[in-house]
Motif scaffolding. Structure first.
Motif, PDB file in Angstrom:
ATOM      1  N   LYS A  66       0.781  -1.230   0.000  1.00  0.00           N
ATOM      2  CA  LYS A  66       0.000   0.000   0.000  1.00  0.00           C
ATOM      3  C   LYS A  66       0.817   1.285   0.000  1.00  0.00           C
ATOM      4  CE  LYS A  66      -2.378   0.544   3.768  1.00  0.00           C
ATOM      5  NZ  LYS A  66      -3.249   0.243   4.919  1.00  0.00           N
ATOM      6  N   SER A  67       2.101   1.245   0.330  1.00  0.00           N
ATOM      7  CA  SER A  67       2.886   2.478   0.382  1.00  0.00           C
ATOM      8  C   SER A  67       4.358   2.153   0.206  1.00  0.00           C
ATOM      9  CB  SER A  67       2.677   3.194   1.723  1.00  0.00           C
ATOM     10  OG  SER A  67       3.201   2.413   2.784  1.00  0.00           O
ATOM     11  N   ASP A  68       5.160   3.211   0.024  1.00  0.00           N
ATOM     12  CA  ASP A  68       6.611   3.021  -0.069  1.00  0.00           C
ATOM     13  C   ASP A  68       7.157   2.432   1.228  1.00  0.00           C
ATOM     14  OD1 ASP A  68       6.674   4.003  -2.617  1.00  0.00           O
ATOM     15  OD2 ASP A  68       7.179   6.054  -2.031  1.00  0.00           O
ATOM     16  N   ALA A  69       6.579   2.849   2.354  1.00  0.00           N
ATOM     17  CA  ALA A  69       7.041   2.305   3.627  1.00  0.00           C
ATOM     18  C   ALA A  69       6.708   0.827   3.748  1.00  0.00           C
ATOM     19  CB  ALA A  69       6.410   3.089   4.784  1.00  0.00           C
ATOM     20  N   GLY A  70       5.614   0.397   3.092  1.00  0.00           N
ATOM     21  CA  GLY A  70       5.236  -1.008   3.147  1.00  0.00           C
ATOM     22  C   GLY A  70       6.170  -1.901   2.363  1.00  0.00           C
ATOM     23  N   ASP A  71       6.862  -1.331   1.362  1.00  0.00           N
ATOM     24  CA  ASP A  71       7.861  -2.070   0.590  1.00  0.00           C
ATOM     25  C   ASP A  71       9.139  -2.084   1.422  1.00  0.00           C
ATOM     26  OD1 ASP A  71       9.760  -2.987  -1.199  1.00  0.00           O
ATOM     27  OD2 ASP A  71       8.882  -1.943  -2.906  1.00  0.00           O
ATOM     28  N   ARG A  72       9.394  -3.195   2.093  1.00  0.00           N
ATOM     29  CA  ARG A  72      10.443  -3.191   3.114  1.00  0.00           C
ATOM     30  C   ARG A  72      11.126  -4.551   3.205  1.00  0.00           C
ATOM     31  NH1 ARG A  72       5.431  -4.151   5.002  1.00  0.00           N
ATOM     32  NH2 ARG A  72       5.086  -5.497   6.831  1.00  0.00           N
ATOM     33  N   THR A  73      12.286  -4.552   3.824  1.00  0.00           N
ATOM     34  CA  THR A  73      13.023  -5.781   4.108  1.00  0.00           C
ATOM     35  C   THR A  73      13.008  -6.012   5.617  1.00  0.00           C
ATOM     36  OG1 THR A  73      14.446  -5.504   2.176  1.00  0.00           O
ATOM     37  CG2 THR A  73      15.247  -6.947   3.943  1.00  0.00           C
ATOM     38  N   ILE A  74      12.650  -7.227   6.030  1.00  0.00           N
ATOM     39  CA  ILE A  74      12.489  -7.545   7.442  1.00  0.00           C
ATOM     40  C   ILE A  74      13.486  -8.637   7.836  1.00  0.00           C
ATOM     41  CG2 ILE A  74      10.889  -8.407   9.198  1.00  0.00           C
ATOM     42  CD1 ILE A  74       8.600  -7.432   7.491  1.00  0.00           C
ATOM     43  N   PRO A  75      14.289  -8.403   8.854  1.00  0.00           N
ATOM     44  CA  PRO A  75      15.201  -9.458   9.323  1.00  0.00           C
ATOM     45  C   PRO A  75      14.426 -10.551  10.054  1.00  0.00           C
ATOM     46  CG  PRO A  75      15.350  -7.526  10.738  1.00  0.00           C
ATOM     47  CD  PRO A  75      14.461  -7.138   9.598  1.00  0.00           C
ATOM     48  N   GLY A 122       6.117  -1.516   8.629  1.00  0.00           N
ATOM     49  CA  GLY A 122       5.880  -0.861   7.354  1.00  0.00           C
ATOM     50  C   GLY A 122       4.962   0.333   7.444  1.00  0.00           C
ATOM     51  N   HIS A 123       5.064   1.111   8.538  1.00  0.00           N
ATOM     52  CA  HIS A 123       4.248   2.309   8.700  1.00  0.00           C
ATOM     53  C   HIS A 123       4.926   3.511   8.053  1.00  0.00           C
ATOM     54  CE1 HIS A 123       2.046   0.569  12.440  1.00  0.00           C
ATOM     55  NE2 HIS A 123       1.513   0.188  11.306  1.00  0.00           N
ATOM     56  N   SER A 124       4.104   4.422   7.531  1.00  0.00           N
ATOM     57  CA  SER A 124       4.650   5.607   6.866  1.00  0.00           C
ATOM     58  C   SER A 124       5.148   6.648   7.855  1.00  0.00           C
ATOM     59  CB  SER A 124       3.589   6.226   5.956  1.00  0.00           C
ATOM     60  OG  SER A 124       2.419   6.538   6.689  1.00  0.00           O
ATOM     61  N   THR A 125       4.580   6.671   9.065  1.00  0.00           N
ATOM     62  CA  THR A 125       4.993   7.658  10.061  1.00  0.00           C
ATOM     63  C   THR A 125       5.225   6.990  11.408  1.00  0.00           C
ATOM     64  OG1 THR A 125       2.739   8.191  10.807  1.00  0.00           O
ATOM     65  CG2 THR A 125       3.590   9.409   8.906  1.00  0.00           C
ATOM     66  N   LEU A 126       6.087   7.609  12.191  1.00  0.00           N
ATOM     67  CA  LEU A 126       6.360   7.096  13.537  1.00  0.00           C
ATOM     68  C   LEU A 126       5.153   7.299  14.436  1.00  0.00           C
ATOM     69  CD1 LEU A 126       8.703   5.812  15.115  1.00  0.00           C
ATOM     70  CD2 LEU A 126       9.334   8.116  15.866  1.00  0.00           C
ATOM     71  N   GLY A 127       4.399   8.384  14.191  1.00  0.00           N
ATOM     72  CA  GLY A 127       3.227   8.657  15.017  1.00  0.00           C
ATOM     73  C   GLY A 127       2.168   7.583  14.894  1.00  0.00           C
ATOM     74  N   LEU A 128       1.987   7.049  13.694  1.00  0.00           N
ATOM     75  CA  LEU A 128       1.016   5.977  13.500  1.00  0.00           C
ATOM     76  C   LEU A 128       1.392   4.761  14.326  1.00  0.00           C
ATOM     77  CD1 LEU A 128      -1.431   4.765  12.028  1.00  0.00           C
ATOM     78  CD2 LEU A 128       0.111   4.144  10.165  1.00  0.00           C
ATOM     79  N   THR A 129       2.666   4.441  14.335  1.00  0.00           N
ATOM     80  CA  THR A 129       3.131   3.300  15.123  1.00  0.00           C
ATOM     81  C   THR A 129       2.897   3.535  16.610  1.00  0.00           C
ATOM     82  OG1 THR A 129       4.870   2.969  13.477  1.00  0.00           O
ATOM     83  CG2 THR A 129       5.100   1.786  15.554  1.00  0.00           C
ATOM     84  N   SER A 130       3.263   4.716  17.080  1.00  0.00           N
ATOM     85  CA  SER A 130       3.152   5.008  18.505  1.00  0.00           C
ATOM     86  C   SER A 130       1.710   5.046  18.972  1.00  0.00           C
ATOM     87  CB  SER A 130       3.836   6.354  18.797  1.00  0.00           C
ATOM     88  OG  SER A 130       3.700   6.690  20.157  1.00  0.00           O
ATOM     89  N   ASP A 131       0.835   5.649  18.160  1.00  0.00           N
ATOM     90  CA  ASP A 131      -0.553   5.839  18.576  1.00  0.00           C
ATOM     91  C   ASP A 131      -1.381   4.568  18.479  1.00  0.00           C
ATOM     92  OD1 ASP A 131       0.064   8.448  18.990  1.00  0.00           O
ATOM     93  OD2 ASP A 131      -0.824   9.186  17.123  1.00  0.00           O
ATOM     94  N   THR A 132      -1.035   3.685  17.566  1.00  0.00           N
ATOM     95  CA  THR A 132      -1.941   2.586  17.251  1.00  0.00           C
ATOM     96  C   THR A 132      -1.480   1.226  17.733  1.00  0.00           C
ATOM     97  OG1 THR A 132      -2.529   3.806  15.255  1.00  0.00           O
ATOM     98  CG2 THR A 132      -3.243   1.517  15.382  1.00  0.00           C
ATOM     99  N   TYR A 133      -0.200   0.928  17.627  1.00  0.00           N
ATOM    100  CA  TYR A 133       0.213  -0.458  17.731  1.00  0.00           C
ATOM    101  C   TYR A 133       0.997  -0.852  18.967  1.00  0.00           C
ATOM    102  CZ  TYR A 133      -1.390  -1.437  13.023  1.00  0.00           C
ATOM    103  OH  TYR A 133      -2.162  -1.633  11.920  1.00  0.00           O
TER     104      TYR A 133
END
Length: 489
Positions: free
Chosen positions: A354-363, A454-465
């Motif tokens: 869904k976004s550039d942040a979602g296109d990611r590499t995960i260890p 794969g969140h676009s902003t740090l705030g989304l991560t902090s507020d939601t997850y």
């Protein structure tokens, strides 16, 4: 003669005087309309005009006749306005007839259509001869949308079909006001309240009437509003059908993201007694998550590795279904998220994340890597059994026959596993909340959690997850109390 002809039609002047012998109106034959010198009398009679209108081959000659003007200049100005409306057809005979139909239908005393508005209707491809209803406009607007994801188009379509047309469809677009839209949302809110009341009823028959019906939450109402606002904004800016967007004055309750809550012992006890969850978003404790994985390994080994990966690394359902073989590198212990399999209605759709942040590499850690290696060994056995019938999908997670997983099947089997495990319920998507919480409280900083999910902003991560897992935070619970000296025992 009392008629002045010009190239664009004819101006007329009439009065209501009657013939003393016959009693009939004199109209344009009244001698008082003229002064003795031949000029028009300034106060006697009213001005009007007539204009030949294009007609269909099967129609007789027709004219636009309008009267009741106080002076010649006003009548002449409206006559010129009528001609500019006909000129919009620009040689298109069918369109000229449509415009003529519109003029011929204008009731006496009402103004002729605005030129710019009619021109916008013609550019937008909507019928010129009839008022554009809100429903007609929304249907045309949806058909003209280009470059949007299928899921977005489906969302627009559902909003228009299920809510906007039933509530606003018959209202002429030019007559649509903020009050109409507010009334729609009030009616929808009342309907959703009735659904919630029926779902909470103690009468099984009442509950049965809303079985499978989910009430619309504030976030869904906001999405509906966004669809209408966008469509009407295009009617203002692009089609120029209306001067302002009536949806901009509507106020709706703010859609707040629900806070994730942990399934503590007290919360589980309350759920067992009432069947109610403390929050729509629930997070298992690590012990509960371990119990789920143990149960899954025993009862659904086929999907065990997928659920473990979601729980360990926070993948979305569609990302797990769309994970490709060549995106998984177990030797280097990482995977790359590029594509996802989502659904439009019930139809699976493969598309980029869904976004550039979602296109990611995960260890990947050793435990996750080991589970995925075991899955590959099991998949090879499936392939051997299927032989030439094994399809080459290129996907990492597949069914035992090699076909892709339907995303809804993943959710359905997850729900079944929870129901048979005795664990308090969570949604499949809540495993992302679990993964975020475990990462955070295991020592990862917020930036690492954001990049993993794969969140676009740090705030989304902090507020939601991120949630507070009480068992892991209890060591600091007395930090403030320990600083306060006390004399009493």
């Amino acid at each position: 003669m009392t008629r002045v002809r010009n190239p664009e039609g004819a101006l007329t002047k009439r009065c209501t005087c009657t013939d003393p012998d016959s009693g009939k109106r004199l109209g344009s034959r009244c001698p008082k309309l003229r002064r003795p010198g031949g000029g028009w009398h300034p106060t006697h009679g009213m001005w009007g005009y007539q204009l030949e209108l294009p007609a269909r081959p099967t129609q007789a000659r027709r004219q636009l006749r309008r009267s009741g003007f106080d002076n010649r200049d006003t009548a002449s100005a409206e006559l010129r306005h009528a001609r500019t409306l006909l000129d919009l057809a620009d040689g298109d005979q069918d369109l000229a007839v449509e415009v003529a139909d519109l003029l011929h239908a204008c009731r006496p005393g009402t103004p002729l259509p605005d030129r710019d508005t009619l021109a916008a209707r013609i550019r937008a491809g909507v019928p010129a001869a009839v008022p554009t209803t809100t429903g007609d406009y929304l249907t045309t607007w949806l058909q003209g949308r280009r470059g949007l994801a299928e899921k977005t188009i489906r969302g627009y379509s559902d909003h228009i079909r299920l809510y906007l047309i039933p509530h606003l469809g018959k209202i002429p677009l030019q007559s649509l006001r903020t009050g109409h839209i507010e009334a729609m949302f009030t009616a929808i809110g009342n309907q959703q309240d009735a659904i919630r009341a029926a779902r909470a009823s103690t009468d099984p028959a009442v509950r049965a009437t809303v079985k499978g019906v989910r009430p619309m939450e504030a976030s869904s109402t906001q999405r509906l509003y966004a669809t209408l606002r966008k469509a009407l904004n295009d009617a203002v800016v692009r089609a120029k059908l209306i001067p302002a967007n009536p949806a901009l004055g509507v106020e709706l309750p703010t859609a707040k993201r629900p806070k994730a809550r942990v399934w503590t012992a007290k919360a589980v006890e309350h759920w067992q007694a009432t069947g109610k969850r403390p929050s729509p978003v629930m997070v298992w404790t690590p012990t509960q998550a371990g119990r789920f994985l143990d149960h899954t390994q025993r009862h659904d080994i086929v999907l065990y590795a997928m659920y473990l990966l979601i729980l360990h690394r926070g993948l979305r359902r569609g990302e797990a279904c769309g994970l490709r073989d060549h995106d998984v590198d177990l030797d280097s212990r990482h995977l790359t998220i590029v594509e996802q399999i989502t659904t439009v209605g019930y139809t699976p759709i493969t598309r980029p994340v869904k976004s550039d942040a979602g296109d990611r590499t995960i260890p990947l850690g050793p435990k996750t890597t080991s589970a995925l290696r075991d899955y590959i060994k099991m998949r090879r056995r499936w392939q051997t059994v299927n032989g030439d019938q094994w399809p080459d999908t290129g996907l990492f997670f597949v069914r035992p026959d090699g076909q892709p997983w339907h995303p809804q099947t993943i959710s359905d089997r997850f729900d079944h596993l929870i129901a048979t495990s005795g664990l308090p319920p969570v949604r499949l998507h809540d495993l992302r909340h679990c993964a975020a919480s475990y990462l955070r409280h295991g020592g990862a900083d917020m930036k690492e959690v954001q990049e993993t999910l794969g969140h676009s902003t740090l705030g989304l991560t902090s507020d939601t997850y991120t949630s507070i897992i009480l068992d892991l935070e209890r060591g600091n619970a007395d930090a403030a109390a320990d600083l306060i000296p006390r004399n009493a025992a």
